[in-house]
Structure formats: structure tokens, C-alpha cells
Design a protein around this motif. Structure first.
Motif, PDB file in Angstrom:
ATOM      1  N   LYS A  89       0.817  -1.199   0.000  1.00 43.78           N
ATOM      2  CA  LYS A  89       0.000   0.000   0.000  1.00 43.78           C
ATOM      3  C   LYS A  89       0.860   1.262   0.000  1.00 43.78           C
ATOM      4  CE  LYS A  89      -3.739   2.287   2.507  1.00 43.78           C
ATOM      5  NZ  LYS A  89      -4.671   2.200   3.659  1.00 43.78           N
ATOM      6  N   HIS A  90       1.940   1.216   0.741  1.00 46.69           N
ATOM      7  CA  HIS A  90       2.857   2.346   0.795  1.00 46.69           C
ATOM      8  C   HIS A  90       4.180   1.986   0.141  1.00 46.69           C
ATOM      9  CE1 HIS A  90       0.204   4.735   3.241  1.00 46.69           C
ATOM     10  NE2 HIS A  90       0.064   3.724   4.072  1.00 46.69           N
ATOM     11  N   TYR A  91       4.673   2.883  -0.686  1.00 46.88           N
ATOM     12  CA  TYR A  91       5.932   2.652  -1.374  1.00 46.88           C
ATOM     13  C   TYR A  91       6.588   3.974  -1.739  1.00 46.88           C
ATOM     14  CZ  TYR A  91       2.709   3.295  -5.288  1.00 46.88           C
ATOM     15  OH  TYR A  91       1.733   3.772  -6.130  1.00 46.88           O
ATOM     16  N   CYS A  92       7.862   3.902  -2.023  1.00 48.48           N
ATOM     17  CA  CYS A  92       8.656   5.040  -2.458  1.00 48.48           C
ATOM     18  C   CYS A  92       9.190   4.741  -3.853  1.00 48.48           C
ATOM     19  CB  CYS A  92       9.809   5.276  -1.483  1.00 48.48           C
ATOM     20  SG  CYS A  92      11.006   6.529  -1.975  1.00 48.48           S
ATOM     21  N   MET A  93       8.981   5.660  -4.771  1.00 45.44           N
ATOM     22  CA  MET A  93       9.484   5.496  -6.137  1.00 45.44           C
ATOM     23  C   MET A  93      10.313   6.717  -6.516  1.00 45.44           C
ATOM     24  SD  MET A  93       6.306   3.744  -8.196  1.00 45.44           S
ATOM     25  CE  MET A  93       7.400   3.330  -9.571  1.00 45.44           C
ATOM     26  N   THR A  94      11.425   6.465  -7.179  1.00 45.60           N
ATOM     27  CA  THR A  94      12.387   7.528  -7.425  1.00 45.60           C
ATOM     28  C   THR A  94      13.013   7.395  -8.814  1.00 45.60           C
ATOM     29  OG1 THR A  94      12.935   7.649  -5.063  1.00 45.60           O
ATOM     30  CG2 THR A  94      14.522   8.594  -6.583  1.00 45.60           C
ATOM     31  N   TRP A  95      13.283   8.535  -9.408  1.00 44.48           N
ATOM     32  CA  TRP A  95      14.100   8.600 -10.612  1.00 44.48           C
ATOM     33  C   TRP A  95      15.529   8.932 -10.204  1.00 44.48           C
ATOM     34  CZ3 TRP A  95      12.506   7.104 -15.304  1.00 44.48           C
ATOM     35  CH2 TRP A  95      11.133   7.082 -15.561  1.00 44.48           C
ATOM     36  N   LEU A  96      16.458   8.150 -10.686  1.00 41.81           N
ATOM     37  CA  LEU A  96      17.868   8.403 -10.477  1.00 41.81           C
ATOM     38  C   LEU A  96      18.565   8.447 -11.826  1.00 41.81           C
ATOM     39  CD1 LEU A  96      16.912   5.909  -8.270  1.00 41.81           C
ATOM     40  CD2 LEU A  96      18.910   6.899  -7.151  1.00 41.81           C
ATOM     41  N   ARG A  97      19.732   9.079 -11.871  1.00 41.42           N
ATOM     42  CA  ARG A  97      20.459   9.161 -13.132  1.00 41.42           C
ATOM     43  C   ARG A  97      21.950   8.980 -12.901  1.00 41.42           C
ATOM     44  NH1 ARG A  97      19.733  15.680 -14.405  1.00 41.42           N
ATOM     45  NH2 ARG A  97      21.220  16.429 -12.824  1.00 41.42           N
ATOM     46  N   GLN A  98      22.618   8.564 -13.957  1.00 35.97           N
ATOM     47  CA  GLN A  98      24.059   8.406 -13.895  1.00 35.97           C
ATOM     48  C   GLN A  98      24.682   8.850 -15.210  1.00 35.97           C
ATOM     49  OE1 GLN A  98      25.554   4.456 -12.985  1.00 35.97           O
ATOM     50  NE2 GLN A  98      27.362   5.354 -12.040  1.00 35.97           N
ATOM     51  N   ALA A  99      25.551   9.833 -15.119  1.00 30.83           N
ATOM     52  CA  ALA A  99      26.295  10.312 -16.269  1.00 30.83           C
ATOM     53  C   ALA A  99      27.649   9.617 -16.306  1.00 30.83           C
ATOM     54  CB  ALA A  99      26.480  11.824 -16.189  1.00 30.83           C
ATOM     55  N   PRO A 100      28.267   9.526 -17.479  1.00 31.50           N
ATOM     56  CA  PRO A 100      29.580   8.873 -17.575  1.00 31.50           C
ATOM     57  C   PRO A 100      30.590   9.492 -16.623  1.00 31.50           C
ATOM     58  CG  PRO A 100      28.674   9.219 -19.752  1.00 31.50           C
ATOM     59  CD  PRO A 100      27.780   9.958 -18.797  1.00 31.50           C
ATOM     60  N   GLY A 101      31.268   8.653 -15.864  1.00 31.30           N
ATOM     61  CA  GLY A 101      32.289   9.120 -14.954  1.00 31.30           C
ATOM     62  C   GLY A 101      31.779   9.744 -13.672  1.00 31.30           C
ATOM     63  N   LYS A 102      30.472   9.719 -13.445  1.00 34.84           N
ATOM     64  CA  LYS A 102      29.899  10.313 -12.249  1.00 34.84           C
ATOM     65  C   LYS A 102      29.106   9.280 -11.462  1.00 34.84           C
ATOM     66  CE  LYS A 102      28.352  14.456 -12.281  1.00 34.84           C
ATOM     67  NZ  LYS A 102      27.500  15.651 -12.529  1.00 34.84           N
ATOM     68  N   GLU A 103      28.896   9.587 -10.192  1.00 32.77           N
ATOM     69  CA  GLU A 103      28.104   8.718  -9.337  1.00 32.77           C
ATOM     70  C   GLU A 103      26.626   8.836  -9.681  1.00 32.77           C
ATOM     71  OE1 GLU A 103      31.206   7.012  -7.567  1.00 32.77           O
ATOM     72  OE2 GLU A 103      29.166   6.581  -6.903  1.00 32.77           O
ATOM     73  N   ARG A 104      25.899   7.774  -9.448  1.00 34.31           N
ATOM     74  CA  ARG A 104      24.458   7.806  -9.640  1.00 34.31           C
ATOM     75  C   ARG A 104      23.832   8.703  -8.577  1.00 34.31           C
ATOM     76  NH1 ARG A 104      22.421   2.124 -10.904  1.00 34.31           N
ATOM     77  NH2 ARG A 104      23.159   1.751  -8.770  1.00 34.31           N
ATOM     78  N   GLU A 105      22.891   9.548  -8.970  1.00 35.64           N
ATOM     79  CA  GLU A 105      22.275  10.484  -8.052  1.00 35.64           C
ATOM     80  C   GLU A 105      20.763  10.487  -8.192  1.00 35.64           C
ATOM     81  OE1 GLU A 105      23.711  14.396  -8.968  1.00 35.64           O
ATOM     82  OE2 GLU A 105      23.006  14.342 -11.029  1.00 35.64           O
ATOM     83  N   GLY A 106      20.086  10.727  -7.089  1.00 36.06           N
ATOM     84  CA  GLY A 106      18.643  10.834  -7.110  1.00 36.06           C
ATOM     85  C   GLY A 106      18.215  12.122  -7.780  1.00 36.06           C
ATOM     86  N   VAL A 107      17.209  12.048  -8.621  1.00 38.97           N
ATOM     87  CA  VAL A 107      16.696  13.199  -9.351  1.00 38.97           C
ATOM     88  C   VAL A 107      15.383  13.688  -8.756  1.00 38.97           C
ATOM     89  CG1 VAL A 107      15.918  14.068 -11.582  1.00 38.97           C
ATOM     90  CG2 VAL A 107      17.835  12.450 -11.457  1.00 38.97           C
ATOM     91  N   ALA A 108      14.441  12.785  -8.577  1.00 41.22           N
ATOM     92  CA  ALA A 108      13.135  13.125  -8.029  1.00 41.22           C
ATOM     93  C   ALA A 108      12.468  11.872  -7.501  1.00 41.22           C
ATOM     94  CB  ALA A 108      12.247  13.786  -9.087  1.00 41.22           C
ATOM     95  N   GLY A 109      11.765  12.009  -6.390  1.00 42.18           N
ATOM     96  CA  GLY A 109      11.094  10.862  -5.815  1.00 42.18           C
ATOM     97  C   GLY A 109       9.797  11.245  -5.137  1.00 42.18           C
ATOM     98  N   LEU A 110       8.925  10.282  -4.946  1.00 40.73           N
ATOM     99  CA  LEU A 110       7.675  10.497  -4.235  1.00 40.73           C
ATOM    100  C   LEU A 110       7.224   9.215  -3.561  1.00 40.73           C
ATOM    101  CD1 LEU A 110       5.452   8.974  -6.105  1.00 40.73           C
ATOM    102  CD2 LEU A 110       5.374  11.130  -7.345  1.00 40.73           C
ATOM    103  N   ASP A 111       6.292   9.357  -2.619  1.00 38.15           N
ATOM    104  CA  ASP A 111       5.719   8.196  -1.973  1.00 38.15           C
ATOM    105  C   ASP A 111       4.226   8.388  -1.776  1.00 38.15           C
ATOM    106  OD1 ASP A 111       5.353   9.728   0.399  1.00 38.15           O
ATOM    107  OD2 ASP A 111       7.234   9.045   1.259  1.00 38.15           O
ATOM    108  N   THR A 112       3.606   7.411  -1.144  1.00 40.72           N
ATOM    109  CA  THR A 112       2.154   7.377  -1.032  1.00 40.72           C
ATOM    110  C   THR A 112       1.599   8.223   0.109  1.00 40.72           C
ATOM    111  OG1 THR A 112       2.455   5.272   0.133  1.00 40.72           O
ATOM    112  CG2 THR A 112       1.813   5.170  -2.183  1.00 40.72           C
TER     113      THR A 112
END
Length: 126
Positions: free
Chosen positions: A30-53
Motif C-alpha cells: 500500500k505504501h511505497y517510495c518510487m524515485t528517478w535516479l540518473r548516472q552520467a559517464p564518470g559520475k556517481e548515480r544520483e537521485g533526481v526526483a522521488g515520491l511516496d504514497t
């Protein structure tokens, strides 16, 4: 098992727009967290935007005012509307999810998420 699939990536000129979609299948709590993350070449993966219920919404500082994250429960789909795109936004974008609500201290960490999509490439040229 829960499965995620991203779509909507592509190549655009600076200032353009794209809308990414993440479709989900399988059982979600019923409750969950969903997020967009991105990773550019040579960089760490980072959170872009997220939301939950419970109404929590989070954005990376550099995308505030340009990106909007939303969810359509009837279609089991998470969206990321990206406007005023910049070359710095070029990256592979991933959709990720976990049971439970998001937390301000960990929403952007890739270690927080159990389920991942394959990613969709976004390329912004000047």
C-alpha cells in the motif's frame, strides 16, 4: 516479483522537454517510495526526483523548477516531466522502487531501492 520499465528517453536540444515514464507490474504494498535516479559517464548515480504514497516529494536541487515527478495509480506509472533541459542533464535515467515511505535522508541513495528498471538514455545537446 515487481518489475519496472522506463521509456521516453531520447536526444533533444538544450531548452527542450521530455517526459519519462516508468511502468510497474507485480505486487506493490500500500505504501511505497518510487524515485528517478540518473548516472552520467564518470559520475556517481544520483537521485533526481522521488515520491511516496503519503505525499512526500523530493527533488535534486539542480532540477527544481524544471522537473516534475508524478504518479498515475490507475496506470501503475511513474512520470518525470523534464523541461528546460540542459546538457548537464545528459545521463542514463533509472526508475527505482521500494516498499514503505521515502525518507529525506536516504531517498536519493541507490542503496535504498530493491527494484530497478533497465534505464532510458537522455541526451541534451547545445
Amino acid at each position: 516479483q515487481v518489475q519496472l520499465m522506463e521509456s521516453g528517453g531520447g536526444s533533444v536540444l538544450a531548452g527542450g522537454s521530455l517526459r519519462l515514464s516508468c511502468t510497474t507490474s507485480g505486487f506493490f504494498s500500500k505504501h511505497y517510495c518510487m524515485t528517478w535516479l540518473r548516472q552520467a559517464p564518470g559520475k556517481e548515480r544520483e537521485g533526481v526526483a522521488g515520491l511516496d504514497t503519503v505525499g512526500d516529494i523530493y527533488y535534486l536541487d539542480s532540477v527544481k523548477g524544471r522537473f516534475t515527478v508524478s504518479r498515475d495509480n490507475a496506470k501503475n506509472t511513474l512520470y518525470l516531466q523534464m523541461n528546460s533541459l540542459k546538457p548537464e542533464d545528459t545521463a542514463m535515467y533509472y526508475c527505482a522502487a521500494r516498499a514503505g515511505v521515502c525518507y529525506s535522508g536516504s531517498w536519493s541513495s541507490d542503496k535504498s531501492y530493491k527494484y530497478w528498471g533497465q534505464g532510458t538514455q537522455v541526451t541534451v545537446s547545445s
